[in-house]
Design a protein around this motif. Structure first.
Motif, PDB file in Angstrom:
ATOM      1  N   SER A 173       0.814  -1.229   0.000  1.00  0.00           N
ATOM      2  CA  SER A 173       0.000   0.000   0.000  1.00  0.00           C
ATOM      3  C   SER A 173       0.839   1.266   0.000  1.00  0.00           C
ATOM      4  CB  SER A 173      -0.970   0.013   1.196  1.00  0.00           C
ATOM      5  OG  SER A 173      -1.854  -1.080   1.137  1.00  0.00           O
ATOM      6  N   PHE A 174       2.025   1.213  -0.609  1.00  0.00           N
ATOM      7  CA  PHE A 174       2.850   2.409  -0.728  1.00  0.00           C
ATOM      8  C   PHE A 174       2.139   3.429  -1.622  1.00  0.00           C
ATOM      9  CE2 PHE A 174       7.485   0.885   0.106  1.00  0.00           C
ATOM     10  CZ  PHE A 174       7.088   0.381   1.332  1.00  0.00           C
ATOM     11  N   THR A 175       2.345   4.709  -1.324  1.00  0.00           N
ATOM     12  CA  THR A 175       1.896   5.793  -2.189  1.00  0.00           C
ATOM     13  C   THR A 175       2.990   6.852  -2.214  1.00  0.00           C
ATOM     14  OG1 THR A 175       0.745   6.858  -0.336  1.00  0.00           O
ATOM     15  CG2 THR A 175      -0.578   5.412  -1.755  1.00  0.00           C
ATOM     16  N   GLY A 176       2.790   7.882  -3.000  1.00  0.00           N
ATOM     17  CA  GLY A 176       3.703   9.021  -2.994  1.00  0.00           C
ATOM     18  C   GLY A 176       5.025   8.758  -3.689  1.00  0.00           C
ATOM     19  N   PRO A 177       6.053   9.545  -3.345  1.00  0.00           N
ATOM     20  CA  PRO A 177       7.359   9.446  -4.014  1.00  0.00           C
ATOM     21  C   PRO A 177       8.001   8.073  -3.891  1.00  0.00           C
ATOM     22  CG  PRO A 177       7.216  11.466  -2.714  1.00  0.00           C
ATOM     23  CD  PRO A 177       6.020  10.655  -2.378  1.00  0.00           C
ATOM     24  N   VAL A 178       7.799   7.381  -2.764  1.00  0.00           N
ATOM     25  CA  VAL A 178       8.416   6.060  -2.597  1.00  0.00           C
ATOM     26  C   VAL A 178       7.813   5.073  -3.590  1.00  0.00           C
ATOM     27  CG1 VAL A 178       8.940   4.207  -0.973  1.00  0.00           C
ATOM     28  CG2 VAL A 178       8.838   6.563  -0.155  1.00  0.00           C
ATOM     29  N   LEU A 179       6.501   5.120  -3.794  1.00  0.00           N
ATOM     30  CA  LEU A 179       5.861   4.267  -4.789  1.00  0.00           C
ATOM     31  C   LEU A 179       6.308   4.652  -6.195  1.00  0.00           C
ATOM     32  CD1 LEU A 179       3.665   2.140  -5.575  1.00  0.00           C
ATOM     33  CD2 LEU A 179       2.049   4.048  -5.658  1.00  0.00           C
ATOM     34  N   ARG A 180       6.329   5.939  -6.481  1.00  0.00           N
ATOM     35  CA  ARG A 180       6.699   6.388  -7.827  1.00  0.00           C
ATOM     36  C   ARG A 180       8.166   6.137  -8.134  1.00  0.00           C
ATOM     37  NH1 ARG A 180       2.692  10.230  -6.294  1.00  0.00           N
ATOM     38  NH2 ARG A 180       4.191  11.716  -5.462  1.00  0.00           N
ATOM     39  N   SER A 181       9.014   6.064  -7.111  1.00  0.00           N
ATOM     40  CA  SER A 181      10.427   5.752  -7.354  1.00  0.00           C
ATOM     41  C   SER A 181      10.595   4.331  -7.879  1.00  0.00           C
ATOM     42  CB  SER A 181      11.238   5.925  -6.064  1.00  0.00           C
ATOM     43  OG  SER A 181      10.967   4.889  -5.133  1.00  0.00           O
ATOM     44  N   ALA A 182       9.588   3.474  -7.607  1.00  0.00           N
ATOM     45  CA  ALA A 182       9.616   2.101  -8.121  1.00  0.00           C
ATOM     46  C   ALA A 182       9.019   2.012  -9.516  1.00  0.00           C
ATOM     47  CB  ALA A 182       8.862   1.178  -7.166  1.00  0.00           C
ATOM     48  N   VAL A 196       5.918   3.132 -10.463  1.00  0.00           N
ATOM     49  CA  VAL A 196       4.458   3.041 -10.498  1.00  0.00           C
ATOM     50  C   VAL A 196       3.882   4.440 -10.650  1.00  0.00           C
ATOM     51  CG1 VAL A 196       2.381   2.277  -9.290  1.00  0.00           C
ATOM     52  CG2 VAL A 196       4.512   0.992  -9.031  1.00  0.00           C
ATOM     53  N   ASN A 197       3.159   4.657 -11.735  1.00  0.00           N
ATOM     54  CA  ASN A 197       2.649   5.995 -12.050  1.00  0.00           C
ATOM     55  C   ASN A 197       1.294   6.209 -11.381  1.00  0.00           C
ATOM     56  OD1 ASN A 197       2.023   8.464 -13.137  1.00  0.00           O
ATOM     57  ND2 ASN A 197       2.325   7.864 -15.258  1.00  0.00           N
ATOM     58  N   PHE A 198       1.327   6.542 -10.106  1.00  0.00           N
ATOM     59  CA  PHE A 198       0.091   6.848  -9.374  1.00  0.00           C
ATOM     60  C   PHE A 198       0.286   8.116  -8.564  1.00  0.00           C
ATOM     61  CE2 PHE A 198      -2.509   6.744  -5.504  1.00  0.00           C
ATOM     62  CZ  PHE A 198      -3.780   6.673  -6.069  1.00  0.00           C
ATOM     63  N   ASP A 199      -0.545   9.100  -8.862  1.00  0.00           N
ATOM     64  CA  ASP A 199      -0.564  10.364  -8.140  1.00  0.00           C
ATOM     65  C   ASP A 199      -2.029  10.735  -7.966  1.00  0.00           C
ATOM     66  OD1 ASP A 199      -0.653  13.244  -7.619  1.00  0.00           O
ATOM     67  OD2 ASP A 199       1.484  13.264  -8.123  1.00  0.00           O
ATOM     68  N   VAL A 200      -2.468  10.979  -6.732  1.00  0.00           N
ATOM     69  CA  VAL A 200      -3.876  11.272  -6.467  1.00  0.00           C
ATOM     70  C   VAL A 200      -4.354  12.450  -7.301  1.00  0.00           C
ATOM     71  CG1 VAL A 200      -5.572  11.893  -4.697  1.00  0.00           C
ATOM     72  CG2 VAL A 200      -3.709  10.328  -4.134  1.00  0.00           C
ATOM     73  N   ARG A 201      -3.479  13.413  -7.535  1.00  0.00           N
ATOM     74  CA  ARG A 201      -3.858  14.610  -8.296  1.00  0.00           C
ATOM     75  C   ARG A 201      -4.173  14.286  -9.746  1.00  0.00           C
ATOM     76  NH1 ARG A 201       1.436  17.882  -6.568  1.00  0.00           N
ATOM     77  NH2 ARG A 201       2.242  15.831  -7.187  1.00  0.00           N
ATOM     78  N   ALA A 256      -9.323  11.883  -0.304  1.00  0.00           N
ATOM     79  CA  ALA A 256      -7.865  11.834  -0.195  1.00  0.00           C
ATOM     80  C   ALA A 256      -7.225  12.929  -1.023  1.00  0.00           C
ATOM     81  CB  ALA A 256      -7.348  10.473  -0.659  1.00  0.00           C
ATOM     82  N   VAL A 257      -6.065  13.371  -0.577  1.00  0.00           N
ATOM     83  CA  VAL A 257      -5.256  14.331  -1.316  1.00  0.00           C
ATOM     84  C   VAL A 257      -3.846  13.761  -1.451  1.00  0.00           C
ATOM     85  CG1 VAL A 257      -6.591  16.313  -0.517  1.00  0.00           C
ATOM     86  CG2 VAL A 257      -4.550  15.596   0.762  1.00  0.00           C
ATOM     87  N   GLU A 258      -3.058  14.335  -2.326  1.00  0.00           N
ATOM     88  CA  GLU A 258      -1.668  13.933  -2.502  1.00  0.00           C
ATOM     89  C   GLU A 258      -0.805  14.760  -1.563  1.00  0.00           C
ATOM     90  OE1 GLU A 258       1.490  11.743  -3.768  1.00  0.00           O
ATOM     91  OE2 GLU A 258      -0.551  11.427  -4.537  1.00  0.00           O
ATOM     92  N   GLY A 259      -0.419  14.170  -0.435  1.00  0.00           N
ATOM     93  CA  GLY A 259       0.477  14.832   0.503  1.00  0.00           C
ATOM     94  C   GLY A 259       1.918  14.662   0.061  1.00  0.00           C
ATOM     95  N   ALA A 319       2.068   2.988   6.083  1.00  0.00           N
ATOM     96  CA  ALA A 319       2.297   1.929   5.094  1.00  0.00           C
ATOM     97  C   ALA A 319       3.770   1.857   4.698  1.00  0.00           C
ATOM     98  CB  ALA A 319       1.424   2.177   3.860  1.00  0.00           C
ATOM     99  N   LEU A 320       4.421   3.005   4.571  1.00  0.00           N
ATOM    100  CA  LEU A 320       5.828   3.014   4.181  1.00  0.00           C
ATOM    101  C   LEU A 320       6.697   2.348   5.239  1.00  0.00           C
ATOM    102  CD1 LEU A 320       6.135   6.664   2.777  1.00  0.00           C
ATOM    103  CD2 LEU A 320       5.742   4.559   1.500  1.00  0.00           C
ATOM    104  N   MET A 321       6.384   2.583   6.508  1.00  0.00           N
ATOM    105  CA  MET A 321       7.193   2.006   7.582  1.00  0.00           C
ATOM    106  C   MET A 321       7.044   0.494   7.652  1.00  0.00           C
ATOM    107  SD  MET A 321       9.210   4.027   9.052  1.00  0.00           S
ATOM    108  CE  MET A 321       9.626   3.017  10.475  1.00  0.00           C
ATOM    109  N   GLN A 322       5.886  -0.038   7.268  1.00  0.00           N
ATOM    110  CA  GLN A 322       5.737  -1.489   7.329  1.00  0.00           C
ATOM    111  C   GLN A 322       6.561  -2.179   6.236  1.00  0.00           C
ATOM    112  OE1 GLN A 322       1.702  -2.751   6.797  1.00  0.00           O
ATOM    113  NE2 GLN A 322       1.514  -1.983   4.710  1.00  0.00           N
TER     114      GLN A 322
END
Length: 270
Positions: free
Chosen positions: A94-103, A105-110, A206-209, A237-240
């Motif tokens: 369930s990663f989101t944000g820059p950590v997910l996109r660094s892999a 995966v093109n997902f941005d809430v915006r 949700a918003v993109e923090g 989610a990132l910490m897990q």
């Protein structure tokens, strides 16, 4: 990682940004500028010129920081190939944000679920390829540049008009009315004490923090206090996934990997 000079470059830029925010709402970090129904007040006179000055300082800091460490052999060796997370694992955790996109995966809430005026803005979603610490550094640096790009577009497109809706049931009255009229004072106290009363039902938004998807799930029973309120923070989610990202590495890699996750302790405490 020991590259302390770059910290001072960005602290200089951050200080100028905080000063700019302070001119808008009187606070630096705990701003409370955005309100239900709009914002606290209009932008102050001369804000546009001050913004241009701050953006120039930030742009210079970005260039200095990148020039100092981007091709620095020590920084590169400590970051490239460490803290790797693959796209499948990132999605499963369930990663989101820059950590997910660094892999990659093109997902941005915006982009996935546009809100406010993001559907009218021209911006790119930076992606990594290897999902390592160096990719996360590159993605975050590029996201700063894209944020500056969006700010310029917002300033150019911002229309004239009121900055908040006029509805005594959900918007706080101006301070002049609170201090100068009994009606304004009563309205202020009713909203603060009784709360805003949305109709009974439930909603998730949700918003993109800065660290990823920041979502709020609220259940209303029609009163001014939520029957249920749950926040979906990105850092939990990132910490897990941290243990998976560290497996097979060295103890010194913990510092770099933990830093690129950018964990906010208050999220996990709550």
């Amino acid at each position: 990682l020991g590259a302390f000079t770059v910290f001072f470059y960005f602290i200089k830029a951050r200080e100028e940004i905080w000063k700019l925010i302070e001119t808008v709402c009187g606070a630096r970090l705990t701003t409370t500028y955005t309100r239900v129904g709009g914002v606290m007040a209009d932008l102050p006179e001369g804000f546009g010129d001050r913004l241009q000055h701050v953006m120039a300082i930030l742009r210079e800091s970005l260039e200095d920081g990148a020039g100092l460490i981007e091709k620095n052999r020590i920084f590169h060796d400590r970051m490239r190939g460490t803290g790797i997370i693959g796209p499948e694992d990132a999605i499963a955790l369930s990663f989101t944000g820059p950590v997910l996109r660094s892999a990659g995966v093109n997902f941005d809430v915006r982009r996935a679920n546009p809100y406010l005026v993001y559907d009218r803005l021209d911006f790119e979603v930076p992606l990594g390829e290897q999902g390592d610490n160096y990719d996360r550094y590159l993605v975050r640096m590029e996201e700063i540049r894209q944020s500056m790009r969006m700010i310029h577009q917002c300033m150019a497109q911002m229309p004239e008009g009121p900055v908040s809706i006029e509805d005594a049931r959900m918007t706080l009255p101006p301070k002049a009315e609170v201090y100068g009229t009994i009606e304004g004072l009563m309205n202020h106290f009713k909203i603060i004490i009784e709360g805003i009363k949305p109709p009974a039902g439930e909603a998730y938004y949700a918003v993109e923090g800065a660290n990823g998807e920041l979502g709020f799930y609220v259940v209303s029973d029609g009163t001014g206090h939520p029957y249920r309120c749950r926040v979906r923070p990105p850092c939990f989610a990132l910490m897990q996934g941290l243990s998976k990202m560290l497996r097979g590495g060295m103890v010194s890699d913990i510092v770099a990997t933990f830093g690129t996750i950018n964990m906010i302790a208050g999220e996990n405490d709550r």
